[in-house]
Design an enzyme around this catalytic site. Structure first.
Site, short mmCIF file in Angstrom:
data_model
loop_
_atom_site.label_atom_id
_atom_site.label_comp_id
_atom_site.label_asym_id
_atom_site.label_seq_id
_atom_site.Cartn_x
_atom_site.Cartn_y
_atom_site.Cartn_z
N SER A 1 -25.96 4.42 -32.31
CA SER A 1 -26.98 4.15 -31.44
C SER A 1 -28.30 5.33 -31.56
CB SER A 1 -26.40 4.70 -29.86
OG SER A 1 -27.21 3.97 -28.87
N GLY A 2 -29.25 4.68 -30.91
CA GLY A 2 -30.46 5.31 -31.40
C GLY A 2 -30.97 6.42 -30.34
N CYS B 1 -11.68 10.56 -27.97
CA CYS B 1 -10.57 11.41 -27.37
C CYS B 1 -11.18 11.88 -26.08
CB CYS B 1 -10.25 12.44 -28.22
SG CYS B 1 -9.34 11.91 -29.94
N ASP C 1 -9.83 14.83 -39.34
CA ASP C 1 -10.61 15.68 -39.40
C ASP C 1 -10.07 17.00 -38.47
OD1 ASP C 1 -11.10 13.86 -37.40
OD2 ASP C 1 -13.25 14.20 -37.23
N VAL D 1 -27.75 -6.48 -25.10
CA VAL D 1 -27.48 -6.63 -23.80
C VAL D 1 -28.81 -7.04 -23.40
CG1 VAL D 1 -27.59 -4.45 -22.74
CG2 VAL D 1 -26.39 -6.12 -21.71
N LEU E 1 -25.18 -0.59 -31.62
CA LEU E 1 -26.19 -1.14 -30.24
C LEU E 1 -27.59 -1.29 -30.74
CD1 LEU E 1 -24.76 1.29 -27.60
CD2 LEU E 1 -23.60 -0.88 -28.31
#
Length: 589
Positions: free
Chosen positions: A368-369, A2, A99, A292, A265
Site C-alpha cells: 500500500s502507498g 499476527c 523470520d 474500492v 491496493l
C-alpha cells in the site's frame, strides 16, 4: 502478521486468564494459530497469521531452550535471510525457516541492538529465562502497534488497546491532553498517550527493557533529521530522481518476500501506481490489484476507477474492483469503529475495512502507498510552511481541525484546560534538529501524524481481516534518503515533485499529472439521511449525555449544519465528535 500480548507481574504469577482474554480480541489479526508460553511472572500470548514458514516450526510463542529465550513477534523482517546466513556463520543452529527465529537468534547474538540490523516492520517481546529480563521493541516508524497498561506491579502489553480492555483493570478515564490532540490533530494522539488515561503506547524506534525487580530502561535506537546535508550539495535534480527510483525499487522488492500470495491496493493515485509499475518492471506477471469505490454524495465522486483502470490495463494486472453502495457502507460502520485500536476520524477507515474483507479472500499480503505524502511533501499545507517565520502558527492554522477558542466551545469545562496541542507543536519545533520551517514540519508529520493517522488506520483495518499491509514508502532507508532531498524539490508544483519526476520512468503521465485525490467516502463527509440518523443516535444515547465530554450547544450546532462545519482538511467535525462517542460506546466505556 499476527497479534502479540503478554503480562509481566513483578510481584507474583502472571494471570493466564487475562492473557487469554487479550488473545481472543487479537484473534482476527492472527486467525491461523495461537499459543501461550510463560514462566513465573512472565506470560506471552500470540495469534498467528502464517506468512513466512507456514509449518508448525514457525509457531509462536517461540522458545529456544538451548539459548534460554522465548519471543512473540508481529511484523516482517525483510532481510531475515541475509541475517540468518550471518547467524549461521556465527554457529547458530535453526529449527525453522521463519523470520521469527531470526529475531530470536539475533537478540541472543546482539542483544537489544539487534533492532538496528532489522529492515522491516516489527514489534516483539523477548523473555530471558536465566535473568528474568524482558525486552520489548517497536520498529523505527511505528508501522506496527504496541500498547500497554500498568497497575501496581503488573505490566500488560498488546497489539491493540481493546485487547488490554478485555484483560480488565484498566483506568478508562478520558485523558484530557489526548482529547485535545484528538480534537486538534485529525484524531491523532502522539505516543505515549492514548485517549484513555490507563493505556499508553510505546514510541516508535524504541526498546523498553524490564528487570525482574520492575526497574526499566527505555532507549531510542533511531532518529531522523530532515534537511539537506553538506555532502549532497553537488547532487543535481537528475541525481535525486535516480536515487529515489533506485531506493523505491529496492523497497518494493523487499516487501514481496512471503510464502503466500501477495497483491497491491491500487487507489489510482501516484503512490500505489508506482508500486505496481515497479513490480511489473521487475518481471512480476499476473499481479493481483484491488480498488474500492463508493456512491457520490453532494457532487463528491466516490471512486477513482478511471485512474486505477489505466494502471491495471497498462501493466496487465489481475484487477478487482469493489463497488460499495451507501447501505453497505452504513452497515459496515460499527465493525470499522470496533476494529479501531484508537478512535480514528478519517472516513476512509470503513473503505479500508471493506476492501480488506474482499482482498483477504484472495491474498494474505498486500502493498500500500501510505507514507509517500509525508516523506515527499505531498500535502496542501506544505507550501504554506515554505519560508514561514512562525511555523507553529502557520502549521496550526493549516492543519488543526479547530483552534483553542473553538475547543472551549466544543468541550465541557472538565475536559478543556490549556492549549496542549499548540504547545506540543511549539516544543517539537523548538527541539527539532531540522533548520527550516518546512523541514521541521516534514519531521513532525513523519514522526507524529503519519504514525497515528494513516499508518495506524491501515494496520487496524487490514489486520481486522487477517491481511498484512506492507508500506514500501516507509522503508527506513528510503525515508532517510527523502529526508536529505531539498524541500523545494519535494513541495514544488503541488507536492511530491521529485517523486513524480522519478515515477515518469515507469508510470503513465495521465496518472502522474492528474489532480491530487484522496480515498473518498463522501457519505461521511456530507452526512445526511441514514448516516445522520446513525450520528444523532450515537450522540443522543444516555452514555454520551452522561459522559459529558461535549457541550450540547456545540453538538446541536454541528447537527444543524454538518456541511458548514468542515475542518481545514475538508473533513466533518460532526463525524469527529460522533466517532469518539461511537468508539467509546463500542468498547463498553
Amino acid at each position: 502478521m499476527c497479534g502479540i500480548c503478554g503480562e509481566i507481574n513483578f510481584g507474583g504469577t502472571a494471570d493466564p486468564n487475562a492473557v487469554r482474554a487479550m488473545m481472543e480480541v487479537l484473534r482476527p489479526r492472527g486467525p491461523d494459530a495461537g499459543g501461550l508460553h510463560g514462566q513465573g511472572g512472565v506470560l506471552f500470548g500470540h495469534c498467528r497469521l502464517k506468512i513466512i514458514d507456514l509449518s508448525e516450526a514457525g509457531q509462536q510463542p517461540m522458545v529456544d531452550a538451548e539459548l534460554g529465550l522465548s519471543v512473540v513477534f508481529n511484523g516482517c523482517i525483510y532481510n531475515y535471510k541475509d541475517l540468518r546466513e550471518e547467524l549461521v556463520a556465527k554457529g547458530y543452529r535453526f529449527f525453522s525457516t521463519s523470520d521469527t527465529e531470526v529475531v530470536l537468534k539475533a537478540f541472543h547474538a546482539w542483544g537489544r541492538d539487534c533492532v538496528k540490523r532489522f529492515l522491516g516492520m516489527f514489534v516483539f517481546a523477548v523473555h530471558e529465562r536465566d535473568t528474568g529480563r524482558v525486552t520489548l521493541a517497536r520498529d523505527r516508524l511505528g508501522i506496527k502497534p504496541l500498547y500497554y497498561a500498568e497497575t501496581g506491579k503488573r505490566f500488560r502489553f498488546a497489539s491493540s488497546l481493546p485487547a488490554l480492555l478485555a484483560a480488565g483493570d484498566v483506568d478508562t478515564t478520558i485523558d484530557k491532553v489526548a482529547l485535545h490532540h484528538y480534537m486538534s490533530w485529525h484524531a491523532g494522539v502522539p505516543a505515549p498517550l492514548t485517549i484513555l488515561k490507563g493505556v499508553r503506547k510505546v514510541h516508535p524506534a524504541t526498546t523498553l527493557t524490564f528487570e525482574p525487580d520492575g526497574s526499566r530502561r527505555e532507549e531510542t535506537y533511531w532518529s531522523l533529521v530532515v534537511g539537506p546535508r553538506e555532502e549532497d550539495r553537488h547532487r543535481t535534480e537528475a541525481d535525486w530522481r535516480a536515487a529515489v527510483l533506485d531506493s523505491l525499487t529496492t523497497a518494493v522488492a523487499r516487501r514481496q518476500i512471503a510464502d503466500v500470495p501477495t497483491g497491491v491496493l491500487l487507489s489510482g493515485g501516484l503512490d500505489s501506481s508506482v508500486i505496481v509499475a515497479l513490480l511489473a518492471k521487475s518481471g512480476q506477471s499476473g499481479l493481483k490489484t484491488f480498488s474500492v469505490g463508493f456512491d457520490a454524495v453532494n457532487g463528491v465522486e466516490g471512486d477513482e476507477f478511471k485512474y486505477s483502470d489505466i494502471i491495471a490495463e497498462r501493466f496487465e494486472t489481475d484487477h478487482a474492483k469493489l463497488i460499495v453502495d451507501g447501505s453497505r457502507t452504513l452497515e459496515a460502520l460499527p465493525a470499522a469503529i470496533h476494529a479501531m485500536a484508537e478512535p480514528q476520524m478519517s472516513h476512509d477507515a470503513v473503505a479500508f475495512l471493506l476492501l480488506s474483507q474482499e482482498v483477504a479472500k484472495h491474498v494474505k499480503v498486500i502493498q500500500s502507498g501510505q507514507g509517500a505524502d509525508e516523506a515527499f511533501g505531498g500535502y496542501h499545507w506544505y507550501p504554506k510552511l515554505m519560508g514561514s517565520t512562525d511555523p507553529t502558527t502557520d502549521y496550526a492554522n493549516a492543519y488543526f481541525d479547530r483552534d483553542h477558542a473553538e475547543m472551549r466551545e466544543a468541550l465541557t469545562p472538565d475536559f478543556v484546560d490549556e492549549d496542549y496541542s499548540r504547545d506540543f507543536i511549539a516544543r517539537f519545533f523548538a527541539d527539532s534538529q531540522s533548520a527550516s520551517a518546512i523541514d521541521k514540519t516534514l519531521d513532525l508529520d513523519q514522526r507524529i501524524m503519519l504514525v497515528d493517522d494513516p499508518v495506524k488506520r491501515v494496520d487496524n483495518m487490514t489486520m481486522a481481516w487477517g491481511l498484512e499491509a506492507r508500506v514500501p514508502f516507509l522503508d527506513h532507508e528510503l525515508v532517510e534518503l527523502a529526508a536529505r532531498i531539498p524541500a523545494e524539490l519535494k513541495v514544488r508544483d503541488g507536492g511530491k515533485y521529485i517523486l513524480k519526476e522519478a515515477a515518469r520512468a515507469v508510470v503513465p503521465a495521465e496518472v502522474i499529472d492528474r489532480p491530487k485525490g484522496y480515498f473518498p467516502v463522501p457519505a461521511l463527509k456530507h452526512i445526511r439521511g441514514p448516516f445522520m440518523e446513525f450520528v444523532r443516535d450515537v450522540l443522543d444515547r444516555p452514555a454520551a449525555r452522561e459522559r459529558g465530554i461535549f457541550n450540547r450547544t456545540y453538538v446541536d450546532r454541528l447537527l444543524a449544519d454538518p456541511d458548514g462545519t468542515l475542518t481545514p482538511k475538508g473533513n466533518s467535525k460532526l463525524w469527529q465528535v460522533a466517532l469518539l462517542e461511537a468508539w467509546l460506546q463500542s468498547h463498553g466505556i
